[in-house]
Design a protein around this motif. Structure first.
Motif, mmCIF file in Angstrom:
data_model
loop_
_atom_site.group_PDB
_atom_site.id
_atom_site.type_symbol
_atom_site.label_atom_id
_atom_site.label_comp_id
_atom_site.label_asym_id
_atom_site.label_seq_id
_atom_site.Cartn_x
_atom_site.Cartn_y
_atom_site.Cartn_z
ATOM 1 N N HIS A 194 1.263 -1.082 -0.164
ATOM 2 C CA HIS A 194 -0.101 0.494 -0.071
ATOM 3 C C HIS A 194 0.457 1.397 -0.153
ATOM 4 O O HIS A 194 0.136 2.134 0.170
ATOM 5 C CB HIS A 194 -1.302 -0.253 0.859
ATOM 6 N N GLU B 239 1.744 3.230 -2.088
ATOM 7 C CA GLU B 239 0.722 4.425 -3.360
ATOM 8 C C GLU B 239 0.297 4.245 -3.056
ATOM 9 O O GLU B 239 -0.301 5.908 -3.571
ATOM 10 C CB GLU B 239 1.023 3.546 -4.757
ATOM 11 N N ASP B 240 -0.457 4.059 -2.099
ATOM 12 C CA ASP B 240 -1.869 4.495 -1.290
ATOM 13 C C ASP B 240 -1.799 6.041 -0.308
ATOM 14 O O ASP B 240 -2.808 6.285 0.163
ATOM 15 C CB ASP B 240 -2.909 3.034 -0.592
ATOM 16 N N ASP C 292 -0.468 8.627 -1.863
ATOM 17 C CA ASP C 292 -1.817 9.452 -2.739
ATOM 18 C C ASP C 292 -2.998 9.801 -1.422
ATOM 19 O O ASP C 292 -2.960 10.874 -1.346
ATOM 20 C CB ASP C 292 -2.474 9.086 -3.449
ATOM 21 N N THR C 293 -2.325 9.254 -0.361
ATOM 22 C CA THR C 293 -2.994 9.884 0.880
ATOM 23 C C THR C 293 -2.767 10.931 1.773
ATOM 24 O O THR C 293 -3.134 12.131 1.448
ATOM 25 C CB THR C 293 -3.255 8.419 1.626
#
Length: 215
Positions: free
Chosen positions: A96, A98-99, A102-103
């Protein structure tokens, strides 16, 4: 015998006894430091830290760092809730990254910042840090590290596994966290980490001695 002479001798003996006692206590503390320091590598092998570096020490950068912390915690908590151990936790974080970026960047953008964020798993140097009743020694640890912009500001630190960070958006060490930590560490390691006040002083003293070449 002169009364002043007797008083002076008594004072001298008292000061000498105090000096010897203090030297003995310091020697004991230094020996204790060596013992606790020797456990740091084994402690580090069993936990995963969490580290957010703010862009700067400005009020706005420090504030958005905390907002990133909250948003990442809220996003990652469901994924980490059923993690069975350190390896699985690290794998979930890796999956996660990349998530997480992004967050973090969404929070930055919502607050008008354009300097971006980077999330990665690293081995990094941590200072002595206390979470609730637990104090972890300084040294190298694996960590999820989020760098905001230049990463030049004061940092936020926590322990990701076992989970001593995410309880919704509440960041505090509760009884459940302590019990999981007890299961992860050996009895001796847990004792060293749990007796925070005593050993925090020891580790601070160790850092002081290191800076002055007493390793």
């Amino acid at each position: 015998m002169n009364k002043k002479y007797i008083i002076a001798m008594l004072l001298y003996v008292g000061i000498l006894a105090w000096t010897v006692s203090s030297a003995s206590a310091l020697a004991g503390e230094i020996e204790g430091i060596r013992e606790t320091e020797s456990l740091q590598p084994s402690i580090a092998e069993k936990i995963l830290r969490f580290h957010i570096l703010a862009n700067s020490d400005s009020d706005t950068d420090q504030s958005v760092k905390q907002q990133v912390r909250d948003a990442v915690g809220q996003m990652m908590e469901p994924f980490l809730a059923d993690s069975a151990g350190l390896e699985e936790t690290e794998a979930i974080v890796q999956e996660h990254l990349e998530d997480i970026e992004d967050t973090a960047e969404t929070v930055l953008a919502e607050n008008g910042f354009v300097y971006g964020a980077e999330a990665r798993l690293v081995t990094a140097e941590f200072p002595v840090k206390t979470y609730g009743p637990f104090t972890f020694p300084a040294g190298s640890y694996r960590a999820l590290e989020i760098t905001l912009g230049e990463g030049g500001g004061h940092n936020w630190w926590c322990v990701l596994y076992p989970n001593m960070c995410f309880r919704g958006t509440v960041y505090e060490v509760d009884e459940e966290s302590g019990e999981v930590l007890r299961e992860v560490l050996s009895a001796k390691e847990y004792e060293q980490v749990f007796r925070s006040k005593k050993y925090k002083v020891r580790w601070k003293l160790l850092e002081y001695l290191r800076k002055r070449g007493y390793d």
